[in-house]
Design a protein around this motif. Structure first.
Motif, PDB file in Angstrom:
ATOM      1  N   ASP A  64       0.844  -1.195   0.000  1.00  0.00           N
ATOM      2  CA  ASP A  64       0.000   0.000   0.000  1.00  0.00           C
ATOM      3  C   ASP A  64       0.891   1.261   0.000  1.00  0.00           C
ATOM      4  O   ASP A  64       2.118   1.166   0.093  1.00  0.00           O
ATOM      5  N   ASP A  65       0.234   2.425  -0.078  1.00  0.00           N
ATOM      6  CA  ASP A  65       1.005   3.667  -0.189  1.00  0.00           C
ATOM      7  C   ASP A  65       1.642   4.108   1.131  1.00  0.00           C
ATOM      8  O   ASP A  65       2.426   5.058   1.154  1.00  0.00           O
ATOM      9  N   ASP A  66       1.286   3.436   2.218  1.00  0.00           N
ATOM     10  CA  ASP A  66       1.902   3.776   3.505  1.00  0.00           C
ATOM     11  C   ASP A  66       3.326   3.228   3.617  1.00  0.00           C
ATOM     12  O   ASP A  66       4.061   3.590   4.520  1.00  0.00           O
ATOM     13  N   HIS A  67       3.686   2.315   2.727  1.00  0.00           N
ATOM     14  CA  HIS A  67       4.988   1.668   2.817  1.00  0.00           C
ATOM     15  C   HIS A  67       5.937   2.164   1.720  1.00  0.00           C
ATOM     16  O   HIS A  67       5.508   2.442   0.605  1.00  0.00           O
ATOM     17  N   ALA A  68       7.218   2.243   2.068  1.00  0.00           N
ATOM     18  CA  ALA A  68       8.241   2.627   1.097  1.00  0.00           C
ATOM     19  C   ALA A  68       9.222   1.479   0.907  1.00  0.00           C
ATOM     20  O   ALA A  68       9.459   0.688   1.824  1.00  0.00           O
ATOM     21  N   VAL A  69       9.791   1.406  -0.288  1.00  0.00           N
ATOM     22  CA  VAL A  69      10.811   0.403  -0.616  1.00  0.00           C
ATOM     23  C   VAL A  69      12.157   1.111  -0.659  1.00  0.00           C
ATOM     24  O   VAL A  69      12.305   2.121  -1.355  1.00  0.00           O
ATOM     25  N   LYS A 163       0.168 -11.663  14.935  1.00  0.00           N
ATOM     26  CA  LYS A 163      -0.588 -10.402  14.850  1.00  0.00           C
ATOM     27  C   LYS A 163      -0.258  -9.628  16.121  1.00  0.00           C
ATOM     28  O   LYS A 163      -0.457 -10.128  17.216  1.00  0.00           O
ATOM     29  N   THR A 164       0.266  -8.428  15.951  1.00  0.00           N
ATOM     30  CA  THR A 164       0.693  -7.681  17.129  1.00  0.00           C
ATOM     31  C   THR A 164       0.189  -6.253  17.076  1.00  0.00           C
ATOM     32  O   THR A 164      -0.092  -5.720  15.998  1.00  0.00           O
ATOM     33  N   GLU A 165       0.106  -5.656  18.270  1.00  0.00           N
ATOM     34  CA  GLU A 165      -0.250  -4.250  18.333  1.00  0.00           C
ATOM     35  C   GLU A 165       0.958  -3.400  17.938  1.00  0.00           C
ATOM     36  O   GLU A 165       0.857  -2.460  17.167  1.00  0.00           O
ATOM     37  N   ALA A 166       2.108  -3.757  18.503  1.00  0.00           N
ATOM     38  CA  ALA A 166       3.347  -3.039  18.170  1.00  0.00           C
ATOM     39  C   ALA A 166       3.705  -3.351  16.716  1.00  0.00           C
ATOM     40  O   ALA A 166       3.397  -4.431  16.215  1.00  0.00           O
ATOM     41  N   PRO A 167       4.361  -2.409  16.033  1.00  0.00           N
ATOM     42  CA  PRO A 167       4.794  -2.698  14.658  1.00  0.00           C
ATOM     43  C   PRO A 167       5.656  -3.957  14.614  1.00  0.00           C
ATOM     44  O   PRO A 167       6.519  -4.155  15.474  1.00  0.00           O
ATOM     45  N   LEU A 168       5.403  -4.775  13.615  1.00  0.00           N
ATOM     46  CA  LEU A 168       6.149  -6.024  13.463  1.00  0.00           C
ATOM     47  C   LEU A 168       7.342  -5.771  12.533  1.00  0.00           C
ATOM     48  O   LEU A 168       7.186  -5.217  11.443  1.00  0.00           O
ATOM     49  N   VAL A 169       8.512  -6.144  13.010  1.00  0.00           N
ATOM     50  CA  VAL A 169       9.756  -5.954  12.251  1.00  0.00           C
ATOM     51  C   VAL A 169      10.335  -7.341  11.971  1.00  0.00           C
ATOM     52  O   VAL A 169      10.396  -8.165  12.878  1.00  0.00           O
ATOM     53  N   PRO A 180       4.128 -15.915  -0.945  1.00  0.00           N
ATOM     54  CA  PRO A 180       3.211 -14.792  -0.777  1.00  0.00           C
ATOM     55  C   PRO A 180       2.918 -14.575   0.706  1.00  0.00           C
ATOM     56  O   PRO A 180       2.836 -15.550   1.459  1.00  0.00           O
ATOM     57  N   PHE A 181       2.835 -13.339   1.137  1.00  0.00           N
ATOM     58  CA  PHE A 181       2.458 -13.023   2.518  1.00  0.00           C
ATOM     59  C   PHE A 181       1.982 -11.578   2.549  1.00  0.00           C
ATOM     60  O   PHE A 181       2.182 -10.838   1.591  1.00  0.00           O
ATOM     61  N   ASP A 182       1.352 -11.206   3.659  1.00  0.00           N
ATOM     62  CA  ASP A 182       0.809  -9.850   3.753  1.00  0.00           C
ATOM     63  C   ASP A 182       1.885  -8.889   4.253  1.00  0.00           C
ATOM     64  O   ASP A 182       2.088  -8.730   5.453  1.00  0.00           O
ATOM     65  N   ALA A 183       2.574  -8.252   3.337  1.00  0.00           N
ATOM     66  CA  ALA A 183       3.672  -7.358   3.711  1.00  0.00           C
ATOM     67  C   ALA A 183       3.164  -6.090   4.394  1.00  0.00           C
ATOM     68  O   ALA A 183       3.875  -5.483   5.192  1.00  0.00           O
ATOM     69  N   ASN A 184       1.930  -5.701   4.103  1.00  0.00           N
ATOM     70  CA  ASN A 184       1.395  -4.470   4.695  1.00  0.00           C
ATOM     71  C   ASN A 184       1.160  -4.599   6.194  1.00  0.00           C
ATOM     72  O   ASN A 184       0.986  -3.604   6.888  1.00  0.00           O
ATOM     73  N   GLN A 185       1.158  -5.838   6.664  1.00  0.00           N
ATOM     74  CA  GLN A 185       1.007  -6.101   8.094  1.00  0.00           C
ATOM     75  C   GLN A 185       2.274  -5.684   8.869  1.00  0.00           C
ATOM     76  O   GLN A 185       2.239  -5.529  10.088  1.00  0.00           O
ATOM     77  N   PHE A 186       3.369  -5.492   8.155  1.00  0.00           N
ATOM     78  CA  PHE A 186       4.653  -5.254   8.816  1.00  0.00           C
ATOM     79  C   PHE A 186       4.980  -3.762   8.936  1.00  0.00           C
ATOM     80  O   PHE A 186       4.648  -2.966   8.069  1.00  0.00           O
ATOM     81  N   VAL A 206      11.640  -2.621   3.482  1.00  0.00           N
ATOM     82  CA  VAL A 206      10.266  -2.148   3.277  1.00  0.00           C
ATOM     83  C   VAL A 206       9.822  -1.568   4.604  1.00  0.00           C
ATOM     84  O   VAL A 206       9.844  -2.262   5.626  1.00  0.00           O
ATOM     85  N   ILE A 207       9.468  -0.301   4.607  1.00  0.00           N
ATOM     86  CA  ILE A 207       9.172   0.365   5.879  1.00  0.00           C
ATOM     87  C   ILE A 207       7.859   1.137   5.802  1.00  0.00           C
ATOM     88  O   ILE A 207       7.553   1.755   4.771  1.00  0.00           O
ATOM     89  N   ARG A 208       7.083   1.033   6.881  1.00  0.00           N
ATOM     90  CA  ARG A 208       5.886   1.875   6.993  1.00  0.00           C
ATOM     91  C   ARG A 208       6.384   3.281   7.272  1.00  0.00           C
ATOM     92  O   ARG A 208       7.076   3.524   8.253  1.00  0.00           O
ATOM     93  N   LYS A 209       6.021   4.214   6.396  1.00  0.00           N
ATOM     94  CA  LYS A 209       6.709   5.514   6.372  1.00  0.00           C
ATOM     95  C   LYS A 209       6.613   6.284   7.693  1.00  0.00           C
ATOM     96  O   LYS A 209       7.562   6.940   8.101  1.00  0.00           O
ATOM     97  N   ASP A 210       5.472   6.156   8.376  1.00  0.00           N
ATOM     98  CA  ASP A 210       5.325   6.953   9.602  1.00  0.00           C
ATOM     99  C   ASP A 210       6.337   6.549  10.675  1.00  0.00           C
ATOM    100  O   ASP A 210       6.702   7.361  11.525  1.00  0.00           O
ATOM    101  N   LEU A 211       6.812   5.306  10.629  1.00  0.00           N
ATOM    102  CA  LEU A 211       7.779   4.860  11.645  1.00  0.00           C
ATOM    103  C   LEU A 211       9.102   5.617  11.526  1.00  0.00           C
ATOM    104  O   LEU A 211       9.831   5.788  12.510  1.00  0.00           O
TER     105      LEU A 211
END
Ligand SMILES: *Cc1c(COP(=O)(O)O)cnc(C)c1O
Length: 358
Positions: A64-69, A163-169, A180-186, A206-211
């Motif tokens: 999704d657009d929240d993540h950067a490569v 499945k975690t509340e804290a960001p998964l790294v 295949p896996f759900d990368a947006n979960q990370f 691959v990073i969720r940009k807000d982090l």
């Protein structure tokens, strides 16, 4: 030309068609009159390569657009400290699972930089495994939870992710783009390129940009994820040739199809595990449910025969089967590009070796 079956854990087998394409295009890339490794990282030819490498990654992971490569220098080991430097605020705690050598290295670096809680520890267990989701002892309000999706040395792999509340790294150095896996979960995924993705010396991130906003102001620019997000990995001269190779590998993965590749990976690993389980001469070293599809590890019941096994196999063109120096035994690293014919050759060799030495 004579290519061996290369079971090395990394640097590892790359698709032959990618290597041949590089060879063909090396002196004169796309009519530019120079090789891609001589081209400016801001020039037209390289820019197209760079953009496709990012686009292919986004497409394969359905990001999704929240993540950067990002493409970052220094391999996966550099990410060990960079993650806490950027994501672990003063006074916060980061949760880490310990599943073996690589998780242990990530933990060691994080401890130098902040508070670490070991959420589960099976790092020294034999047979080897990764933690189950239910045994995780998580810190409320943790900065993140770090896992190692595939322990390359011991051959244990997470089959589904917590499945975690804290960001998964996750350190996915040895199984990135193998299933295949759900990368947006990370929150953040990183992978040293030399296992499944290309030549050594680079990490795919691959990073969720807000982090990335968590980084302290006084962290030097080159160490900030934010810098690399804003510059599209072109803040400094990026490892262009490695990214070029990675781009060709992702093209190849797209052509093969990630689902089809995954099916092939399970089939390849399944053949080897069947050969191990079908004989008392060999014994697998990972717990059944955690057996890696990428690094198949086993021992000979008579461990004294292991060096002969590895030497005889090498003589038949089955190279790189020696287990990591820290654990011994046998390890077959069979990433995406490793051919099924090499698995069949190894299974035949195993049966022959047992007949001659059993
Ligand atoms: C190989 C590997 C690393 C280290 O990668 P470098 O590029 O050598 O730093 C880290 N984690 C895992 C799981 C690995 O397999």
């Amino acid at each position: 030309m004579s290519r061996v079956f290369n079971f090395s854990a990394g640097p590892a087998t790359l698709p032959l068609e990618v290597i041949e394409e590089i060879q063909r295009d090396l002196p004169d890339y796309a009519g530019s009159g120079m090789s891609i490794m001589e081209s400016s990282h801001r020039g037209k030819e390289y820019s197209a390569v760079h953009d496709e490498a990012v686009a292919n990654t986004k497409e394969l992971l359905q990001l999704d657009d929240d993540h950067a490569v990002l493409f970052m220098q220094g391999g996966a080991s550099t990410q060990f400290p960079l993650i806490p430097m950027n994501l672990l605020g003063a006074g916060q705690t980061a949760d880490y699972t310990n599943s073996g050598t690589w998780a242990g290295k990530a933990i060691k670096e994080a401890k130098l930089l902040g508070n670490v809680n070991i959420a589960a520890d099976c790092g020294k267990e034999i047979p080897t495994r990764v933690p189950t989701e239910s045994e995780l002892q998580l810190t409320p309000g943790a900065a993140y939870l770090h896992i190692t999706s595939n322990e390359t040395i011991s051959g244990a792999q997470w089959k589904s992710f917590p499945k975690t509340e804290a960001p998964l790294v996750a350190d996915m150095s040895s199984d990135m783009l193998s299933r295949p896996f759900d990368a947006n979960q990370f929150g953040l995924i990183y992978a040293g390129a030399q296992k499944n993705l290309g030549p050594a010396g680079m990490a795919l991130v691959v990073i969720r940009k807000d982090l990335a906003d968590r980084a302290p102001e006084n962290l030097p620019s080159i160490f900030k994820y934010k810098t690399h997000i804003e510059a599209n990995s072109l803040y400094n001269t990026c490892p262009c040739f490695t990214i070029y190779t990675y781009m060709l590998v992702t093209r190849w993965i797209k052509k093969m199809g990630l689902n089809a590749l995954y099916q092939q990976n399970i089939d390849k690993a399944g053949k080897l595990y069947a050969a191990i389980d079908g004989s008392d001469f060999y014994k697998g070293t990972a717990v059944q449910e955690c057996r890696s599809d990428m690094n198949v590890t086993w021992r000979l019941t008579n461990e004294d025969l292991e060096s002969k096994f590895i030497a005889d196999a090498a003589e038949q063109g089955l190279k790189g089967l020696k287990g990591h120096r820290s654990v011994g035994g046998v390890r077959a690293s069979i990433y995406n590009a490793f051919p099924t014919a090499g698995i069949d050759a190894l299974v035949s060799f195993m049966q022959e070796f047992e007949r001659a030495n059993g």
